[in-house]
Design a protein around this motif. Structure first.
Motif, PDB file in Angstrom:
ATOM      1  N   ARG A 242      25.467  35.363  65.723  1.00 41.91           N
ATOM      2  CA  ARG A 242      24.856  34.040  65.480  1.00 41.91           C
ATOM      3  C   ARG A 242      25.000  33.244  66.769  1.00 41.91           C
ATOM      4  NH1 ARG A 242      26.731  33.503  60.050  1.00 41.91           N
ATOM      5  NH2 ARG A 242      28.674  32.259  60.725  1.00 41.91           N
ATOM      6  N   SER A 243      25.913  33.427  67.349  1.00 37.67           N
ATOM      7  CA  SER A 243      26.227  32.534  68.526  1.00 37.67           C
ATOM      8  C   SER A 243      25.348  33.211  69.931  1.00 37.67           C
ATOM      9  CB  SER A 243      27.622  32.785  69.293  1.00 37.67           C
ATOM     10  OG  SER A 243      28.593  32.029  68.227  1.00 37.67           O
ATOM     11  N   TRP A 244      25.143  34.859  69.954  1.00 37.73           N
ATOM     12  CA  TRP A 244      24.391  35.063  70.927  1.00 37.73           C
ATOM     13  C   TRP A 244      22.774  34.844  70.569  1.00 37.73           C
ATOM     14  CZ3 TRP A 244      24.214  36.379  75.515  1.00 37.73           C
ATOM     15  CH2 TRP A 244      23.325  37.418  75.916  1.00 37.73           C
ATOM     16  N   ASP A 245      22.539  34.778  69.355  1.00 36.23           N
ATOM     17  CA  ASP A 245      21.102  34.370  68.950  1.00 36.23           C
ATOM     18  C   ASP A 245      20.716  33.171  69.470  1.00 36.23           C
ATOM     19  OD1 ASP A 245      20.556  36.820  67.983  1.00 36.23           O
ATOM     20  OD2 ASP A 245      20.965  36.378  65.949  1.00 36.23           O
ATOM     21  N   SER A 246      21.698  31.930  69.436  1.00 37.16           N
ATOM     22  CA  SER A 246      21.681  30.653  69.721  1.00 37.16           C
ATOM     23  C   SER A 246      21.540  30.341  70.944  1.00 37.16           C
ATOM     24  CB  SER A 246      22.766  29.959  69.267  1.00 37.16           C
ATOM     25  OG  SER A 246      22.750  29.949  67.863  1.00 37.16           O
ATOM     26  N   VAL A 247      21.744  31.457  72.254  1.00 41.54           N
ATOM     27  CA  VAL A 247      21.767  31.347  73.552  1.00 41.54           C
ATOM     28  C   VAL A 247      20.032  31.467  74.034  1.00 41.54           C
ATOM     29  CG1 VAL A 247      21.987  32.324  75.743  1.00 41.54           C
ATOM     30  CG2 VAL A 247      23.801  32.182  74.133  1.00 41.54           C
ATOM     31  N   LYS A 248      19.508  30.316  74.732  1.00 37.74           N
ATOM     32  CA  LYS A 248      18.238  30.408  74.910  1.00 37.74           C
ATOM     33  C   LYS A 248      17.586  31.302  75.758  1.00 37.74           C
ATOM     34  CE  LYS A 248      17.729  25.258  73.776  1.00 37.74           C
ATOM     35  NZ  LYS A 248      17.331  24.149  74.194  1.00 37.74           N
ATOM     36  N   GLU A 249      16.483  32.036  75.607  1.00 38.37           N
ATOM     37  CA  GLU A 249      15.902  33.047  76.374  1.00 38.37           C
ATOM     38  C   GLU A 249      15.639  32.387  77.723  1.00 38.37           C
ATOM     39  OE1 GLU A 249      12.758  34.891  74.785  1.00 38.37           O
ATOM     40  OE2 GLU A 249      13.504  35.702  73.215  1.00 38.37           O
ATOM     41  N   GLU A 250      15.282  31.159  77.880  1.00 40.00           N
ATOM     42  CA  GLU A 250      14.959  30.263  79.226  1.00 40.00           C
ATOM     43  C   GLU A 250      16.233  30.500  80.109  1.00 40.00           C
ATOM     44  OE1 GLU A 250      14.304  27.122  76.098  1.00 40.00           O
ATOM     45  OE2 GLU A 250      13.748  29.461  75.930  1.00 40.00           O
ATOM     46  N   ILE A 251      17.320  30.381  79.636  1.00 41.56           N
ATOM     47  CA  ILE A 251      18.799  30.340  80.104  1.00 41.56           C
ATOM     48  C   ILE A 251      18.851  31.621  80.799  1.00 41.56           C
ATOM     49  CG2 ILE A 251      21.409  30.288  80.061  1.00 41.56           C
ATOM     50  CD1 ILE A 251      20.773  27.855  77.822  1.00 41.56           C
ATOM     51  N   VAL A 252      18.476  32.829  80.335  1.00 45.24           N
ATOM     52  CA  VAL A 252      18.569  33.983  80.545  1.00 45.24           C
ATOM     53  C   VAL A 252      17.775  34.544  81.894  1.00 45.24           C
ATOM     54  CG1 VAL A 252      18.472  36.571  80.034  1.00 45.24           C
ATOM     55  CG2 VAL A 252      19.558  34.972  78.141  1.00 45.24           C
ATOM     56  N   VAL A 253      16.480  33.917  81.573  1.00 42.13           N
ATOM     57  CA  VAL A 253      15.403  34.099  82.655  1.00 42.13           C
ATOM     58  C   VAL A 253      15.890  33.487  83.846  1.00 42.13           C
ATOM     59  CG1 VAL A 253      13.179  33.584  83.464  1.00 42.13           C
ATOM     60  CG2 VAL A 253      13.653  34.435  81.159  1.00 42.13           C
ATOM     61  N   GLN A 254      16.374  32.008  83.845  1.00 43.84           N
ATOM     62  CA  GLN A 254      16.716  31.434  84.941  1.00 43.84           C
ATOM     63  C   GLN A 254      17.786  31.868  85.795  1.00 43.84           C
ATOM     64  OE1 GLN A 254      14.687  29.397  86.012  1.00 43.84           O
ATOM     65  NE2 GLN A 254      15.563  27.728  87.355  1.00 43.84           N
ATOM     66  N   SER A 255      18.865  32.598  84.861  1.00 37.47           N
ATOM     67  CA  SER A 255      20.277  32.959  85.340  1.00 37.47           C
ATOM     68  C   SER A 255      19.993  34.090  86.311  1.00 37.47           C
ATOM     69  CB  SER A 255      21.039  33.098  84.455  1.00 37.47           C
ATOM     70  OG  SER A 255      22.415  33.455  84.908  1.00 37.47           O
ATOM     71  N   PHE A 256      18.883  35.044  85.904  1.00 39.61           N
ATOM     72  CA  PHE A 256      18.516  36.007  86.967  1.00 39.61           C
ATOM     73  C   PHE A 256      18.096  35.646  88.140  1.00 39.61           C
ATOM     74  CE2 PHE A 256      19.155  38.719  83.213  1.00 39.61           C
ATOM     75  CZ  PHE A 256      19.661  40.168  83.725  1.00 39.61           C
ATOM     76  N   LYS A 257      17.170  34.525  88.086  1.00 37.63           N
ATOM     77  CA  LYS A 257      16.761  33.883  89.333  1.00 37.63           C
ATOM     78  C   LYS A 257      17.738  33.341  90.222  1.00 37.63           C
ATOM     79  CE  LYS A 257      11.959  33.545  87.312  1.00 37.63           C
ATOM     80  NZ  LYS A 257      11.460  34.615  88.004  1.00 37.63           N
ATOM     81  N   LYS A 258      18.635  32.616  89.558  1.00 38.47           N
ATOM     82  CA  LYS A 258      19.758  31.804  90.093  1.00 38.47           C
ATOM     83  C   LYS A 258      20.512  32.783  91.115  1.00 38.47           C
ATOM     84  CE  LYS A 258      20.648  27.783  87.486  1.00 38.47           C
ATOM     85  NZ  LYS A 258      21.804  27.182  86.976  1.00 38.47           N
ATOM     86  N   CYS A 259      20.595  34.194  90.586  1.00 37.41           N
ATOM     87  CA  CYS A 259      21.443  35.157  91.256  1.00 37.41           C
ATOM     88  C   CYS A 259      20.778  35.916  92.257  1.00 37.41           C
ATOM     89  CB  CYS A 259      22.044  36.146  90.272  1.00 37.41           C
ATOM     90  SG  CYS A 259      23.387  35.512  89.014  1.00 37.41           S
ATOM     91  N   GLY A 260      19.340  35.526  92.489  1.00 42.10           N
ATOM     92  CA  GLY A 260      18.471  36.360  93.095  1.00 42.10           C
ATOM     93  C   GLY A 260      18.074  37.678  92.764  1.00 42.10           C
TER      94      GLY A 260
END
Length: 272
Positions: A242-260
């Motif tokens: 449930r916790s993993w499902d609650s993490v938003k996809e937008e956060i995942v997308v943005q995190s990859f871009k933050k890391c270049g």
């Protein structure tokens, strides 16, 4: 008096971070150049660029802060007594926002008899750690079954330097599924690992909320001596899912871009 003169004070930690290695900026630039060169050469789809990492957790997830009377000398936080009983959660995601099913590694020698919820994979290890066998299971049950994995589309996986992830048997398994590895330089996971940068923190917040709900619900099973039993493996697996499902996809997308890692190759997203 020395501390007062120097503007120093005792503080509560806000984060635990690695010490930056010397010339860390040059190492970050070198890693980015490696990723860009690999993307241009192999034309990876955004959904085939991934990251995986282990998150150490405990059966009890109490907060360090609670509400109590002013001036109280002793502040008590109720738990089931298993706040030091560890297990490991393996999280993995892709640059398009896809989150792969979580894998839990429990510290035991035999496979648990508890019911395991769908969408979660359980592995056991006598120390509760990831090893070569655990990596093989993760590749077969998680990474190979991602979208495009069965077709063996060329992929890029970002990993830290943990030994089990870059051992020869593991590299051989990755080669069989056409996965190229981008290994993060030592000490720079807080800068270059998407899961560390933006994803693990909200996941842990959701895990604490799940534990708080369980503690507040009452009706817990007790041992013969009257002590509260720890959450069951089934319950922990459900919390993780449930916790993993609650993490938003937008956060995942943005995190990859933050890391270049997944930024547009024309340089238009370098500012991120």
């Amino acid at each position: 008096r020395f501390m007062r003169r120097s503007g120093l004070a005792m503080r509560t930690k806000t984060r635990i971070a690695q010490k930056m290695p010397k010339e860390y900026e040059a190492k970050i630039l070198s890693f980015h150049n490696f990723v860009i060169k690999a993307r241009k050469k192999n034309s990876f789809e955004i959904g085939q660029i991934g990251n995986m990492d282990e998150v150490p957790l405990t059966f009890d997830v109490p907060s360090n802060r609670t509400v109590d009377l002013k001036g109280a000398k002793t502040i008590t936080v109720k738990t089931s007594g298993h706040e030091k009983t560890h297990y490991t959660v393996v999280l993995s995601c892709c640059a398009d926002g896809t989150k792969l099913p979580p894998m839990l590694i429990f510290k035991r020698k035999t496979f648990p008899k508890d019911a395991i919820p769908r969408g979660v994979v359980v592995h056991v290890h006598e120390k509760g750690w990831m090893n070569d066998n655990g990596m093989k299971i993760w590749i077969e049950k998680m990474w190979s079954k991602r979208s495009g994995g069965l077709l063996k589309k060329p992929a890029l996986l970002v990993l830290d330097q943990f030994r089990a992830r870059i051992s020869e048997p593991t590299k051989k398994c990755f080669k069989e599924v056409k996965t190229h590895l981008a290994v993060i330089p030592g000490g720079l996971t807080s800068q270059l690992q998407p899961l560390d940068v933006s994803i693990n923190k909200p996941f842990k917040v959701f895990m604490r909320e799940e534990w708080n709900k369980w503690m507040a619900a009452g009706n817990h099973d007790l041992t013969p001596t009257g002590r509260m039993k720890r959450p069951t493996i089934t319950q922990v697996c459900e919390w993780v899912k449930r916790s993993w499902d609650s993490v938003k996809e937008e956060i995942v997308v943005q995190s990859f871009k933050k890391c270049g890692i997944s930024n547009a190759l024309d340089g238009s997203e370098d500012c991120i």
